[in-house]
Design an enzyme around this catalytic site. Structure first.
Site, PDB file in Angstrom:
ATOM      1  N   HIS A  87      42.766  47.271  32.423  1.00 46.43           N
ATOM      2  CA  HIS A  87      44.046  46.504  32.530  1.00 46.43           C
ATOM      3  C   HIS A  87      45.090  47.550  31.535  1.00 46.43           C
ATOM      4  CE1 HIS A  87      42.908  42.780  34.006  1.00 46.43           C
ATOM      5  NE2 HIS A  87      41.835  42.916  33.662  1.00 46.43           N
ATOM      6  N   CYS A 122      42.259  46.376  38.167  1.00 44.26           N
ATOM      7  CA  CYS A 122      41.075  45.319  38.159  1.00 44.26           C
ATOM      8  C   CYS A 122      40.615  44.800  39.514  1.00 44.26           C
ATOM      9  CB  CYS A 122      41.313  44.290  36.979  1.00 44.26           C
ATOM     10  SG  CYS A 122      39.567  43.940  36.230  1.00 44.26           S
ATOM     11  N   GLU A 126      48.197  47.226  31.634  1.00 46.93           N
ATOM     12  CA  GLU A 126      49.287  46.505  31.061  1.00 46.93           C
ATOM     13  C   GLU A 126      49.217  45.749  29.703  1.00 46.93           C
ATOM     14  OE1 GLU A 126      47.167  45.467  33.451  1.00 46.93           O
ATOM     15  OE2 GLU A 126      46.763  43.301  33.240  1.00 46.93           O
TER      16      GLU A 126
END
Ligand code: GLN
Length: 537
Positions: free
Chosen positions: A513, A386, A515
């Site tokens: 993202h 990001c 993650e």
């Protein structure tokens, strides 16, 4: 309130202290029930008045987790997803803010027909509605974690809901797990149960008798101590479970299994215990986690280095990706604002990979630029997430394209001649801060032959977002000519979702993202690819 669903409910409350790991216990219970074939979902009730944690500073509440459907939620939802390997949604995250907002808008619509609107029954009814709603569909067990600690003024309505639901849903429908702390007093050489007794009393005062006590402790509890707690707190002895500190949260389900917590809960809920848990993949993961074949060292450059929870999902994703690569990933947090032109090489020396973290605002931006430049010029595997991707773009514009004043318009106090990262069209004119970013999952088409496509092993993916700024497509040709390629696009808007420098070993930035979607059983392909590159494989 009529019970129209047949799901069973487990509530997880906490006492004595905060941060005892209710989220991990809830996730572990969920994992164990799921491993026996039950369909489980986990919900968090947060007693604060913010509508969601999207507007909270990481210092307040750690990372803000984002669901596929674009809810900004508590980081515990990340644990639920990583343990259960299943997505959560808006419905899994309730706050006092959301509850009051709904009740107040009903009141304004006149739905209460002239009645006085009160905490009981109107606020509690709204909480109950949300809890029960989650049990609709084919969910066997809804686990509801109540944030905060018993005795807090703001959590009272939630405990009241547990009391009411236990009564309304009847015997065998609701189980309550209470998590407390048993401190060890070194001077006395003893574990102390008094705080637990007091905490259970506080719960009893609110009309709730816990069924199971999970005691967080540094040292194992003796049989005698368990008997004592059981006696004082009106629970069966085998319903006193210890949660001893372990070196990985992923071992907690196995620790709970050893003490038959799953079986105890199933019995209390009149559910079949004959199906045994299947946890082979999980055990294999832990086995590998404890026996890495090598170590790889990654620098995580960000703003919140002193806060372990600020980059929770990233840290967990590295654990998952490490296991997949049979290695231990040592993540060192580096304060971005400490990096200067002079010291970056020294501070980042020795790391096999560099990640620049997501973030907002100017602080540390220049330091992140130095980190990206150092990685690019020294061909050290780089992964920007990001803001980390945006930084890589700005750095490339400045130092490879020669646009020395290129910038992201987010950071500009005055204007830049080269806004290579610019506010998204749909974001212009938005003034409210809460829930107004580009949030949640969007499709992304990968460019064939790219590192990203190779890592994913497919062409179309869907990834979660949380941002307002984007790559400015009017610069795309110049970037591509100079060697930074866009390798992932939103198929509808053409928004750049991934950039890469193909001539380097691994230099990847994602606007989304990754993650948020890495789980124990499905580590994220880009984290796996990055770790592999850092290992030099
Ligand atoms: N601040 C940047 C934006 O809003 C990046 C956001 C992030 O890293 N989550 O676009």
């Amino acid at each position: 309130m009529k019970n129209t669903n047949t799901s069973k409910h487990i509530f997880v409350t906490g006492g004595v202290a905060s941060s005892l790991g209710k989220g991990i216990i809830s996730s572990s219970i969920g994992k164990l029930l799921q491993s026996r074939g039950y369909k489980v979902t986990i919900q968090k009730l947060d007693p604060y008045i913010n509508i969601d944690p999207g507007t909270l500073n990481p210092y307040e509440h750690g990372e803000c987790f984002v669901t596929q459907d674009g809810a900004e939620t508590d980081l515990d939802l990340g644990h639920y997803e990583r343990f259960l390997d299943a997505p959560t949604s808006h419905a899994n995250s309730v706050t006092t803010g959301k509850v009051y907002q709904e009740v107040i808008s009903k009141e304004r619509r006149g739905d209460y027909l002239g009645k006085t609107v009160q905490v009981i029954p109107h606020i509690t009814d709204e909480i109950k509605r949300r809890v029960l709603m989650l049990g609709k569909g084919d969910v066997d067990v809804v686990i509801t974690e109540i944030g905060g600690t018993v005795g807090d003024i703001e959590s009272l309505p939630y405990i009241e809901v547990v009391r009411q639901l236990r009564y309304e849903l009847g015997t065998g429908q609701v189980a309550v797990v209470h998590l407390t702390l048993v401190p060890y007093l070194a001077a006395a050489g003893e574990l102390k149960t008094k705080p637990t007794q007091h905490s259970v009393k506080a719960l009893l005062e609110a009309g709730v008798q816990p069924d199971v006590l999970v005691l967080r402790t540094e040292k194992s509890l003796s049989e005698d101590l368990r008997r004592k707690v059981a006696l004082f707190c009106n629970v069966e002895k085998d319903s006193v479970v210890e949660s001893v500190d372990v070196s990985t949260i992923y071992e907690v389900p196995l620790k709970m299994l050893e003490q038959k917590l799953d079986e105890t809960l199933l019995r209390k809920l009149n559910l079949d215990t004959s199906r045994k848990p299947v946890l082979d993949d999980w055990r294999e993961f832990i086995q590998k986690l404890y026996h890495p074949k090598k170590t790889v060292s990654i620098a995580l450059v960000g703003k919140y280095v002193e806060l372990p929870d600020a980059y929770k999902s990233i840290v967990e994703s590295f654990i998952h990706a490490g296991v997949r690569n049979n290695c231990k990933v040592k993540v060192t947090r580096i304060q971005a604002s400490d990096l200067t032109e002079e010291n970056t090489a020294e501070k980042l020396n020795g790391f096999q990979g560099i990640m620049v973290a997501p973030g907002f605002g100017e602080r540390g931006f220049q330091g992140k630029i130095h980190a990206a430049q150092y990685a690019r010029e020294n061909n050290i595997p780089y992964f920007g997430v990001c803001l980390g991707m945006q930084v890589a773009v700005v750095e490339f514009a400045r130092n490879a394209l020669g646009l020395s004043e290129a910038h992201s318009t987010e950071m500009m106090v005055h204007s830049t001649p080269d806004p290579v990262i610019d506010l998204m069209e749909q974001q212009k004119g938005i003034t409210e801060k809460g829930g107004t970013m580009r949030l949640g999952a969007y499709p992304c088409r990968l460019v064939k032959g790219s590192k990203a496509a190779a890592a994913y092993g497919c062409e179309n993916v869907s990834e979660r977002h949380r941002h307002r700024y984007e790559f400015n497509n009017s610069y795309l040709q110049d970037f591509e000519k100079a060697g930074m390629k866009a390798t992932g696009f939103n198929p509808e808007t053409n928004l750049v979702e991934i950039v890469e420098i193909p001539s380097l070993k691994w230099f990847v930035g994602t606007q989304f993202h990754p993650e948020y979607s890495s789980t124990v059983l499905h580590p994220h392909p880009l984290f796996v690819g990055f770790v592999k590159a850092a290992l030099g494989e």
